[in-house]
Design an enzyme around this catalytic site. Structure first.
Site, PDB file in Angstrom:
ATOM      1  N   ASP A 107       0.810  -1.385  -0.231  1.00  0.00           N
ATOM      2  CA  ASP A 107      -0.018   0.259  -0.093  1.00  0.00           C
ATOM      3  C   ASP A 107       0.954   1.293  -0.101  1.00  0.00           C
ATOM      4  OD1 ASP A 107       1.192  -0.641   2.659  1.00  0.00           O
ATOM      5  OD2 ASP A 107      -0.992  -0.140   3.262  1.00  0.00           O
ATOM      6  N   ASN A 164      -7.429  -2.499  13.725  1.00  0.00           N
ATOM      7  CA  ASN A 164      -9.119  -2.492  14.251  1.00  0.00           C
ATOM      8  C   ASN A 164      -8.762  -4.570  13.512  1.00  0.00           C
ATOM      9  OD1 ASN A 164      -7.981  -2.053  11.714  1.00  0.00           O
ATOM     10  ND2 ASN A 164      -9.409  -0.039  11.473  1.00  0.00           N
ATOM     11  N   HIS A 173      -6.962  -4.523  10.510  1.00  0.00           N
ATOM     12  CA  HIS A 173      -6.854  -4.468   9.075  1.00  0.00           C
ATOM     13  C   HIS A 173      -5.516  -4.594   8.401  1.00  0.00           C
ATOM     14  CE1 HIS A 173      -4.870  -0.143   9.421  1.00  0.00           C
ATOM     15  NE2 HIS A 173      -3.786  -1.345   9.447  1.00  0.00           N
ATOM     16  N   GLU A 181      -9.419  -1.450   5.016  1.00  0.00           N
ATOM     17  CA  GLU A 181     -10.366  -1.643   6.815  1.00  0.00           C
ATOM     18  C   GLU A 181     -11.390  -2.520   7.469  1.00  0.00           C
ATOM     19  OE1 GLU A 181      -8.638   0.446   8.793  1.00  0.00           O
ATOM     20  OE2 GLU A 181      -8.449   2.081   7.628  1.00  0.00           O
TER      21      GLU A 181
HETATM   22  C1  GLP Z   1      -0.456   0.583   8.811  1.00  0.00           C
HETATM   23  C2  GLP Z   1      -0.219  -0.555   7.244  1.00  0.00           C
HETATM   24  C3  GLP Z   1      -0.530  -1.403   7.439  1.00  0.00           C
HETATM   25  C4  GLP Z   1       0.225  -2.097   8.838  1.00  0.00           C
HETATM   26  C5  GLP Z   1      -0.580  -1.409  10.318  1.00  0.00           C
HETATM   27  C6  GLP Z   1      -0.332  -2.334  10.860  1.00  0.00           C
HETATM   28  O1  GLP Z   1      -1.661   1.043   8.360  1.00  0.00           O
HETATM   29  N1  GLP Z   1      -0.991   0.316   6.116  1.00  0.00           N
HETATM   30  O2  GLP Z   1       0.325  -2.243   5.898  1.00  0.00           O
HETATM   31  O3  GLP Z   1       0.289  -3.622   8.940  1.00  0.00           O
HETATM   32  O4  GLP Z   1      -0.456   0.456   9.707  1.00  0.00           O
HETATM   33  O5  GLP Z   1       1.160  -1.240  12.063  1.00  0.00           O
HETATM   34  P1  GLP Z   1       2.164  -0.992  12.700  1.00  0.00           P
HETATM   35  O6  GLP Z   1       2.786  -2.379  12.574  1.00  0.00           O
HETATM   36  O7  GLP Z   1       3.008  -0.406  13.331  1.00  0.00           O
HETATM   37  O8  GLP Z   1       1.122  -1.949  13.896  1.00  0.00           O
END
Ligand code: GLP
Length: 243
Positions: free
Chosen positions: A67, A136, A138, A143
């Protein structure tokens, strides 16, 4: 789903890096699906270390990221393009022309999403996809929703994601409100998937992902239906599964 329990974040990162390294050894021109966020940073550090020791050659490897924020260009330090350069690409011998990330500076979502799906098709699919987990549920930026999005699409970020990602930006207003992300259908096409999860703040959602109903309200729950998913999680993240 296989669950690999580690004692802490470092061990989770090393375990993930070993699996990635094995994938590269077995198929030097493999396609790696890469993720951003804080969770995979330790994995990337370990890959860089193995590369510097002369154990890992990325010259044939191709990569596709999950992404990118819509509206941020590559020079922006908060872009996922910049993140990947900073944490991995500039420290290893991957060819820049073999790294693919949605282009956040593209204003036309339909055009950019179609272009990225085409790129993934030309790569011949992802061999090994790394995923982090949002609070959440995702994955990528898919989402919670009423349906599982199939292909790469433009998404409006939820309030909770904007708040969670605010820590990387100076002010909350700076957090982009939209992103381009591989769809759930795109992610599920990967041959193998590694879901990395660390920390007690992810314990509740990880339990839902692994043992709850498969629902687009918890996007990562769809991974229960994929034939080759390994969850690598530390004890803190697995705490609610012990109960
Ligand atoms: C972001 C990314 C995801 C990632 C998520 C969790 O929103 N788009 O790909 O897995 O956050 O992030 P973290 O690893 O900092 O908890």
């Amino acid at each position: 789903m296989k669950i690999y329990r580690t004692s802490n974040y470092l061990e989770m990162s090393r375990t993930a890096a070993m699996i990635l390294a094995a994938q590269i050894q077995l198929k030097p021109d493999c396609v790696l699906g890469l993720a951003t966020g804080s969770t995979p940073i330790g994995t990337y550090e370990e890959l860089v270390r193995l590369h510097r020791l002369g154990y890992l050659d990325f010259s044939g490897v191709r990569s596709a990221n999950l992404d990118e924020y819509r509206g941020l260009d590559r020079e922006n330090e908060q872009s996922y393009y910049y993140f990947m350069q900073h944490h991995l690409f500039r420290h290893i011998n991957i060819s820049p022309e073999n790294t693919f990330i949605p282009d956040g500076s593209q204003q036309d979502p339909d055009k950019e999403c179609a272009r990225y799906e085409q790129t993934l098709k030309q790569l011949g699919g992802v061999d090994l996809q790394i995923l982090g987990l949002g609070h959440n549920g995702h994955i990528g930026f898919n989402e919670p929703a009423d349906t599982f999005p199939k292909a790469t699409h433009c998404v409006s970020l939820t309030r909770s994601t904007i708040e969670a990602n605010r820590r990387f930006f100076e002010k909350e207003e700076d957090v982009p409100r939209q992103a381009y992300t591989m769809g759930i259908g795109t992610i599920l096409q990967a041959k193998k998937i590694l879901l990395l999860v660390s920390g007690s703040d992810k314990a509740d959602i990880l339990k839902e992902v692994i043992t709850g109903p498969v629902t687009p309200q918890v996007p990562a729950s769809i991974l229960q239906f994929h034939p080759d998913v390994t969850v690598i999680a530390d004890e803190a993240a697995l705490a609610r599964l012990d109960a």
